[in-house]
Design a protein around this motif. Structure first.
Motif: not given
Length: 176
Positions: A33-41, A108-114
């Motif tokens: 299960x992956x949470x995809x969010x845009x790159x943040x600053x 959080x590379x185990x949870x999200x692509x952000x």
């Protein structure tokens, strides 16, 4: 790991959740299960030997957190310096004469692509705040480096991006 299939489970303007069926290297099946969010600053506003931090309520943890400025565009706006400048002005009212990229951190590379681009902001000047409706109750304060480190030790700064960004700041070799 090899993806076999993917399906979107949920989406809003800030994130999406997907489930990916995968095959492990030994051939056994798996599910992510992956949470995809845009790159943040993330912006480190540095001035007079210290930092401007913001404090806000973090609903998932049910507590307030002191942090460096950070955020992303709704939808999928472009990451980078433009986003960093917008977040700095929005959350603190500060403008930076200099914005130096320090690196990128996986949130959080185990949870999200952000991922999050980290910037050091110097040459600060004041301007108007432009906080979003969701940023009600946000506070801002300047802390010396010593005070900041005490907040980390006391567990009042616990945001992983802020702590990683501080490590990048220390390793940057900037003559500050």
């Amino acid at each position: 790991m090899q993806p076999v299939s993917s399906r979107e489970v949920y989406r809003n303007q800030w994130m999406s959740l997907r489930e990916d069926e995968i095959t492990h290297p030994d051939g056994s099946p798996g599910l992510y299960s992956v949470v995809d969010k845009p790159t943040a600053a993330c912006v480190i506003p540095y001035e007079d030997g210290g930092f401007h931090l913001i404090e806000q309520y973090r609903y998932p943890l049910r507590r307030r957190s002191w942090e460096f400025v950070q955020g992303t565009w709704p939808g999928d706006g472009p990451p980078g310096e433009e986003l960093a400048r917008a977040e700095l002005a929005e959350e603190t009212g500060l403008r930076a004469a200099s914005l130096v990229p320090l690196g990128r951190v996986a949130i959080a590379p185990g949870l999200t692509s952000q991922e999050c681009d980290v910037f050091l902001a110097t040459g600060l000047s004041r301007g108007p705040l432009a906080r979003e409706h969701t940023e009600q109750g946000m506070e801002q304060r300047w802390f010396s480096r010593g005070e900041f480190e005490k907040l980390v030790r006391a567990g009042r700064v616990f945001d992983s991006v802020t702590i990683a960004a501080y490590g990048m700041f220390l390793l940057s070799g900037e003559k500050l």
